[in-house]
Design a protein around this motif. Sequence first.
Motif, PDB file in Angstrom:
ATOM      1  N   GLU A   8      31.169  41.935  46.173  1.00 17.48           N
ATOM      2  CA  GLU A   8      29.917  41.330  45.696  1.00 17.48           C
ATOM      3  C   GLU A   8      29.092  42.344  44.925  1.00 17.48           C
ATOM      4  O   GLU A   8      28.415  42.025  43.964  1.00 17.48           O
ATOM      5  N   LEU A  11      31.455  43.257  41.480  1.00 13.97           N
ATOM      6  CA  LEU A  11      31.804  42.229  40.479  1.00 13.97           C
ATOM      7  C   LEU A  11      30.796  42.097  39.338  1.00 13.97           C
ATOM      8  O   LEU A  11      31.198  41.899  38.193  1.00 13.97           O
ATOM      9  N   PRO A  12      29.494  42.196  39.632  1.00 16.94           N
ATOM     10  CA  PRO A  12      28.556  42.075  38.500  1.00 16.94           C
ATOM     11  C   PRO A  12      28.717  43.190  37.470  1.00 16.94           C
ATOM     12  O   PRO A  12      28.207  43.095  36.364  1.00 16.94           O
ATOM     13  N   PRO A  17      34.846  39.193  35.925  1.00 18.18           N
ATOM     14  CA  PRO A  17      34.936  39.299  37.388  1.00 18.18           C
ATOM     15  C   PRO A  17      35.866  38.263  38.023  1.00 18.18           C
ATOM     16  O   PRO A  17      36.424  38.512  39.091  1.00 18.18           O
ATOM     17  N   ALA A  18      36.073  37.137  37.335  1.00 19.43           N
ATOM     18  CA  ALA A  18      36.931  36.090  37.910  1.00 19.43           C
ATOM     19  C   ALA A  18      38.366  36.567  38.127  1.00 19.43           C
ATOM     20  O   ALA A  18      39.120  35.956  38.869  1.00 19.43           O
ATOM     21  N   MET A  21      38.263  37.560  41.993  1.00 16.10           N
ATOM     22  CA  MET A  21      37.573  36.834  43.058  1.00 16.10           C
ATOM     23  C   MET A  21      38.413  35.771  43.748  1.00 16.10           C
ATOM     24  O   MET A  21      38.081  35.334  44.827  1.00 16.10           O
ATOM     25  N   ASN A  23      39.802  32.184  44.843  1.00 12.96           N
ATOM     26  CA  ASN A  23      39.005  30.977  44.997  1.00 12.96           C
ATOM     27  C   ASN A  23      39.240  29.929  43.911  1.00 12.96           C
ATOM     28  O   ASN A  23      38.492  28.965  43.792  1.00 12.96           O
ATOM     29  N   TYR A  25      40.907  26.695  41.988  1.00 12.95           N
ATOM     30  CA  TYR A  25      41.341  25.402  42.494  1.00 12.95           C
ATOM     31  C   TYR A  25      42.845  25.466  42.780  1.00 12.95           C
ATOM     32  O   TYR A  25      43.614  25.975  41.971  1.00 12.95           O
ATOM     33  N   TYR A 253      40.035  29.905  36.429  1.00 13.38           N
ATOM     34  CA  TYR A 253      38.755  29.639  35.771  1.00 13.38           C
ATOM     35  C   TYR A 253      38.756  30.199  34.357  1.00 13.38           C
ATOM     36  O   TYR A 253      38.293  29.560  33.423  1.00 13.38           O
ATOM     37  N   ILE A 254      39.271  31.445  34.246  1.00 11.57           N
ATOM     38  CA  ILE A 254      39.179  32.088  32.926  1.00 11.57           C
ATOM     39  C   ILE A 254      40.409  31.734  32.103  1.00 11.57           C
ATOM     40  O   ILE A 254      41.442  31.323  32.625  1.00 11.57           O
ATOM     41  N   ASP A 255      40.276  31.911  30.812  1.00  9.94           N
ATOM     42  CA  ASP A 255      41.336  31.617  29.876  1.00  9.94           C
ATOM     43  C   ASP A 255      42.460  32.628  30.082  1.00  9.94           C
ATOM     44  O   ASP A 255      42.244  33.827  29.953  1.00  9.94           O
TER      45      ASP A 255
END
Lengths: 617, 236
Positions: A8, A11-12, A17-18, A21, A23, A25, A253-255
């Motif tokens: 946490e 990551l920022p 950051p994805a 992480m 999580n 789908y 999530y990311i490309d």
Amino acid sequence: MTIEKQLEKLLPLVSKPARYMGNEYNSINKDLNGIKVHIALAFPDVYEVGMSHLGIKILYHLLNEYPDIYAERVYAPWIDFEELMRKDGLPLFSLESKTPISKFDMVGFTLQYEMSYTNIINMLELSGIPILSSERNESHPFVIAGGPCAYNPEPLADIIDFFIIGEAEEAILDVIDLYKSFKERGESRQEFLENVAQIPGVYVPMLYNVSYNNDGTISGILPKKDHIPSVIQKRVIEDLDSVYYPTKFIVPYIDIVHDRAVLEIFRGCTRGCRFCQAGMIYRPVREKTVDRLEKLAKDIISSTGYGEISLSSLSTSDYSDLKRLTQVLTEDFRQCQVGLSLPSLRIDAFSLELAKKIQEIKKSGLTFAPEAGTQRLRDVINKGVTEEDLLSSVRDAFALGWNRVKLYFMIGLPTETYEDLKGIADLAYAVVDVYRQVNGHTKGLQVHVSTSTFVPKPFTPFQWESQITLAEIDERQQHLKKLLKKNKNIYYSWHNGKISFLEAVFSRGDRKLGRVLKIAHEKGCKFDGWDEFLDFDKWMSAFKEAKVDPEFYAYRKRPETEKFPWEIIDAGIDKRFLLLELEKAKKGQTTPDCRIRCHGCGIRRLGDGLCEIKNEV
Amino acid sequence: MKLRMKFKKEGLTRFISHLDMMRTFERAFRRANLPIAFTQGFNPRPKITFTPALSLGVTSSSEYMDVEFYEDISKQDVVLKLNGALPEGIQVTDVEEADEKLPLSMLNCAKYVVTVILSEVGPEELIKSIKILLQQKEIIVEKNTKSGKKLVDIAPLIYSIDLADHNSDTANIVMSISIGQQGSVAPITVIRELERILLKKLEVVGIHREEIFYISGDKKISPFNVEENISPKESK
């Protein structure tokens, strides 16, 4: 501080950051309490590359079907995050449960290209796992590996505890079953390794002695004990249509590099291109049925929501019922706006018609891979494409409105001359001429010519051949550049020759290269397949320190009698067949597609009825 | 039929960029098998409009999107199905018909809660710095734009800043600031300005978007309000 808390905080501060992480789908969470075998599936490159790889996805979902097995993912952290991890003392962790990799029972790496080897070492170091197999003990995970580069496991023999050779869907379950009983009985690491070595397809390098001749070539790789196999035959899935295939793919999530659903339609290839390792080691051809594929495709789309599905294989046009398959799928997906994409398509009238219909290929331009510039050299490499084929397809494509064409070639193929290089340029100019004939002008036309340097690979007819020198690579690239710069519609790009050189060293390397890898890692080499990170000087000094001559591996033409490091593996292809193909190559004789006639490559040895090709010679 | 949905973005999904979140919704709609409408043409896109982008690392309980469907469906059904198809951390919390409501593009103000650690800075000091900042006629900051660095005055973009509550460890700073087409400022930029006044670092442990609305004079309209006299033409 727990890994989650540290994350946490960090990551920022990092790009994308994805990547770290989890999580996503369809990613799988399990209660660690009920788990008997905890395995980390590792891809030694960045998330976007690793997440695009089908093999790992198959194994991830297959293993997680079993309630007492938990397979998690881990990728190589990007440079910025690695720096923070080291500064903060954050060990490499799994994406799902954020467990340190060192706490797993097994860590399995997939070996897709040689230039990822230093990333494997780096990931082990970031995990706090000893880099050398000999330095690990009962408290450490087993480090295992598979994938195409495992067909020559020797450069990684000091690092990997054991390899699984060939298709792993069944073999990995055999290994895990054995591991469960090993864990229950509390046996030693050594005992497990000796037992796992008896599972078909498993190679445990530390159980073999390598002896060398005076000239540095191998005289033998022999098992240290009687019950250890003297050759490891690759594993093959006999019935591909019924083999497990996932439908609940993880949706990132990311490309990522290949951000779409993937439907594997067949394995193997019948074309027999002589430079192509995949065409040899993935034999025989086995197809899935249209019915099975349709069902899988529907399930995949409804569980991932992807807007695009890609039909994956080594040569999609060769699928025997491609017309019906694409019809069925376009019909099924019309309503929900799911597009089809067909990579590795041979461009002919039919595929153009198809491409037009599904509108997918149009966006990216058309790609042709003649591989060599003249018919003579294309016959040498057995690439069954003629100039007429190419130009008539291009003509059709231009008539249908395309104006971007990519042409892929290799330089440095065996027997190549400057005449063949000129052939590359001539082809490019001929493509421009065809466009002018069709459209009356060349406005808007882009012909992208791209060359890579030929890398001789194990288990191909060219495994005895040499690579051209770095100086020659440079000369030939410069020569082509000169030939191609006269036309403003032609754009020329080339792959970094130094990367091809290192690939040539490691693809046909032996155990002595383990030391080079370790030293290169200590000097900071990583992400070597990425142009911007390759530090060739560091590599050269690593070879020097390890007292290993890279040219011995890359440039040396091998005699027919030489024993190769990879002959500890049986890829199902007979050496006799490869030699025959090499002879034919030298004479410029082609070998027809084996769907037309069986050439007796040897794959039938691996099982009755395994190969679908009839009429054996 | 067009529906307006309110959703939250919490936990790790705060690290998902706006673009990636849009793609996530597109896929979730397909997984949920909902009849969403697509644009015509060569590259069909789903007809979804979102509220202005949330910065990476910021959580929210007040995101909105307008979604067009090619056939009528029940609102409850949409929420149930869509929530079943969304990744953990993103959830639809409310839904209404979008017609006769303020266009999302008109939203111009967002209320954020910024949680900071009270170690070097006490609450009184913080209140004082907020007061000083709000009294400034001009607050010039450097902004990175596509065409390079640019100086911007953010004073007109700040509606209010308050120290909402605090305990011995942390304090919640609530700020209402401008978003959208007429200009926007990131909450972290406001915090950096407070640091300049304090001459100390403020350790931020969380930023949360709590509300988003249209503000004009005394009028404050939320995206779910039906406000007949606020059509884009009439609101000047």
